[in-house]
Enzyme design. Structure first.
Site, short mmCIF file in Angstrom:
data_model
loop_
_atom_site.label_atom_id
_atom_site.label_comp_id
_atom_site.label_asym_id
_atom_site.label_seq_id
_atom_site.Cartn_x
_atom_site.Cartn_y
_atom_site.Cartn_z
N SER A 14 4.59 28.81 37.94
CA SER A 14 6.06 27.86 38.25
C SER A 14 7.23 28.81 37.90
O SER A 14 7.44 28.85 36.57
CB SER A 14 5.77 26.74 38.01
OG SER A 14 7.15 26.08 38.39
N HIS A 39 4.88 29.62 42.41
CA HIS A 39 5.27 28.17 42.79
C HIS A 39 6.78 27.92 42.38
O HIS A 39 7.36 28.37 41.51
CB HIS A 39 4.44 27.31 41.94
CG HIS A 39 4.60 25.89 42.13
ND1 HIS A 39 3.82 25.15 43.14
CD2 HIS A 39 5.47 24.84 41.38
CE1 HIS A 39 4.30 23.75 43.25
NE2 HIS A 39 5.10 23.60 42.15
N ASP A 41 9.61 25.04 42.48
CA ASP A 41 10.16 23.76 42.22
C ASP A 41 11.38 23.36 42.66
O ASP A 41 12.23 23.69 42.01
CB ASP A 41 9.89 23.35 40.87
CG ASP A 41 8.23 23.08 40.53
OD1 ASP A 41 7.58 22.47 41.23
OD2 ASP A 41 7.86 23.88 39.40
N MET A 43 14.04 20.45 43.32
CA MET A 43 14.32 19.23 43.10
C MET A 43 15.71 18.83 43.33
O MET A 43 16.86 19.55 43.05
CB MET A 43 14.09 18.79 41.41
CG MET A 43 12.90 19.38 41.02
SD MET A 43 12.76 19.11 39.24
CE MET A 43 10.99 19.82 38.60
N HIS A 72 7.49 23.66 46.59
CA HIS A 72 7.21 22.15 46.29
C HIS A 72 8.54 21.42 46.37
O HIS A 72 9.21 21.36 45.56
CB HIS A 72 6.46 22.21 44.73
CG HIS A 72 6.31 20.70 44.45
ND1 HIS A 72 5.89 20.58 43.12
CD2 HIS A 72 6.34 19.72 44.98
CE1 HIS A 72 5.64 19.21 43.03
NE2 HIS A 72 5.71 18.77 44.06
N MET A 74 10.41 18.41 45.87
CA MET A 74 10.54 17.14 45.43
C MET A 74 12.09 16.75 45.84
O MET A 74 13.00 16.49 44.73
CB MET A 74 10.18 17.26 43.85
CG MET A 74 8.94 17.56 43.44
SD MET A 74 8.83 18.19 41.76
CE MET A 74 9.09 19.92 42.18
N MET A 143 -0.11 15.85 41.50
CA MET A 143 0.80 15.89 40.44
C MET A 143 -0.06 15.32 39.31
O MET A 143 -0.74 14.19 39.46
CB MET A 143 1.95 15.25 40.86
CG MET A 143 3.15 15.82 41.53
SD MET A 143 3.64 17.46 41.20
CE MET A 143 4.08 17.32 39.31
N GLY A 148 9.53 16.20 37.88
CA GLY A 148 10.83 16.22 37.61
C GLY A 148 11.05 17.40 36.54
O GLY A 148 12.17 18.10 36.28
N PHE A 149 10.26 17.64 35.45
CA PHE A 149 10.48 18.73 34.59
C PHE A 149 9.22 19.59 34.23
O PHE A 149 7.86 19.12 34.38
CB PHE A 149 10.64 17.78 33.31
CG PHE A 149 11.90 16.90 33.45
CD1 PHE A 149 13.27 17.56 33.50
CD2 PHE A 149 11.85 15.69 33.97
CE1 PHE A 149 14.42 16.50 33.55
CE2 PHE A 149 12.96 14.82 33.90
CZ PHE A 149 14.30 15.32 33.90
N GLY A 150 9.39 20.82 33.70
CA GLY A 150 8.19 21.59 33.44
C GLY A 150 7.97 21.10 31.85
O GLY A 150 8.53 20.21 31.28
N GLY A 151 6.67 21.44 31.31
CA GLY A 151 6.58 21.17 30.20
C GLY A 151 5.87 19.77 29.61
O GLY A 151 6.12 19.32 28.50
N ASP A 181 -0.86 20.35 39.59
CA ASP A 181 0.25 20.89 39.36
C ASP A 181 0.94 19.89 38.30
O ASP A 181 1.32 18.98 38.27
CB ASP A 181 1.59 21.01 40.43
CG ASP A 181 2.99 21.31 40.09
OD1 ASP A 181 2.97 21.88 38.87
OD2 ASP A 181 3.77 21.10 40.85
N GLY A 182 1.14 20.65 36.94
CA GLY A 182 1.69 19.78 35.71
C GLY A 182 0.80 19.65 34.75
O GLY A 182 -0.19 19.24 34.61
N GLY A 183 1.38 20.18 33.49
CA GLY A 183 0.64 20.35 32.24
C GLY A 183 -0.59 21.13 32.29
O GLY A 183 -1.38 20.91 31.49
N GLY A 203 3.44 26.33 34.57
CA GLY A 203 4.77 26.77 34.26
C GLY A 203 5.01 27.21 32.78
O GLY A 203 5.08 28.43 32.46
C1 DX5 Z 1 7.06 19.31 37.62
C2 DX5 Z 1 6.45 20.91 38.82
C3 DX5 Z 1 5.94 21.66 37.96
C4 DX5 Z 1 6.29 22.26 36.65
C5 DX5 Z 1 5.02 22.62 35.95
O1 DX5 Z 1 8.09 18.46 38.25
O2 DX5 Z 1 6.35 20.25 39.90
O3 DX5 Z 1 5.38 22.58 38.87
O4 DX5 Z 1 7.09 23.07 36.75
O5 DX5 Z 1 5.54 23.10 34.82
P1 DX5 Z 1 4.31 22.82 33.36
O6 DX5 Z 1 3.20 23.76 33.95
O7 DX5 Z 1 5.08 23.47 32.31
O8 DX5 Z 1 4.02 21.63 33.59
ZN ZN Z 2 5.63 22.03 41.35
#
Ligand code: DX5
Ligand code: ZN
Length: 229
Positions: A14, A39, A41, A43, A72, A74, A143, A148-151, A181-183, A203
């Protein structure tokens, strides 16, 4: 049409976790690493509490990379913008089921525009809600954090959701691709593939690693090994 279920699981780093001042470096690194998909994102500050990037950034990335761009969305009212993302160069476009009351129409328009159409589900939306859309999409994005956020931290019960969706597509002979997707990290990547995932988004596990190329290779090795078991 892109193969719906790839022979090997795909890794989709991502770009949200990259340094936005050096997107061209990030894309060059991903191409050199052998990552299969990028990927992206998107938003809007309404569907999710964060604002990231839109069509102009996708168009700029399209000019400098050959990798498929997986957008993606959002955003609220994704049908208003989905085709603009395809025109900007997206090869995959996913829209959230929670944001669109007219998914058959939106998915059909994405496909007709020549991109792979995906439905994204928040962690709290059951996979069973997809049954009446089977055949209308090319991939499902599950998801594994609230978007909303990475990490953020991976929500473990998504493994069960992936298994249920995998069983449903087998039972109904509907060969779509399952993306998570996510974590995602080395701690859960193999388990996700064993649960049915075909494409993992990562990400922070890539871009915040000391050596992002090694991180791509490590994740790819883990998911490819898991698929053969
Ligand atoms: C979250 C995004 C994810 C995110 C993944 O809203 O849709 O794509 O960037 O990042 P990580 O892998 O750090 O959770
Ligand atoms: Zn995403």
């Amino acid at each position: 049409m892109v193969a719906l279920r790839p022979d090997i699981p795909l890794l989709a780093p991502s770009i949200l976790s990259a340094d936005f001042a050096k997107l061209s470096d990030a894309l060059a690194m991903l191409e050199a690493s052998g990552a299969e998909v990028v990927h992206v994102d998107v938003m809007d500050g309404r569907f999710v509490p964060n604002i990231t990037m839109g069509m102009p950034v996708v168009a700029a990335m399209r000019k400098i990379t050959n990798l498929p761009l997986d957008c993606h969305l959002m955003i609220v009212e994704p049908s208003r913008y989905a085709l603009e993302f395809v025109e900007a160069g997206a090869s995959w476009v996913s829209v959230h089921q929670e944001a669109d009351p007219h998914l058959h129409r939106t998915l059909d328009s994405i496909r007709k525009a020549g991109a792979k159409a995906g439905v994204a589900l928040n962690p709290g939306t059951p996979v069973e809600t997809l049954i009446d859309l089977f055949g209308c999409f090319d991939f499902v994005l599950l998801m594994s954090v609230n978007p909303g956020f990475g990490g953020q931290s991976f929500i473990p019960r998504i493994l069960d959701k992936a298994r249920r969706l995998d069983a449903l597509r087998t039972e109904r002979k509907s060969p779509f691709l399952l993306q998570v997707d996510g974590g995602v990290s080395l701690k859960n990547a193999a388990d996700l593939v064993r649960a049915g995932a075909d494409c993992l988004v990562a990400g922070n596990a890539v871009f915040k690693a000391p050596d992002p190329v090694a991180a791509v290779h490590g994740l790819q090795a883990a998911i490819r090994t898991a698929r053969t078991k």
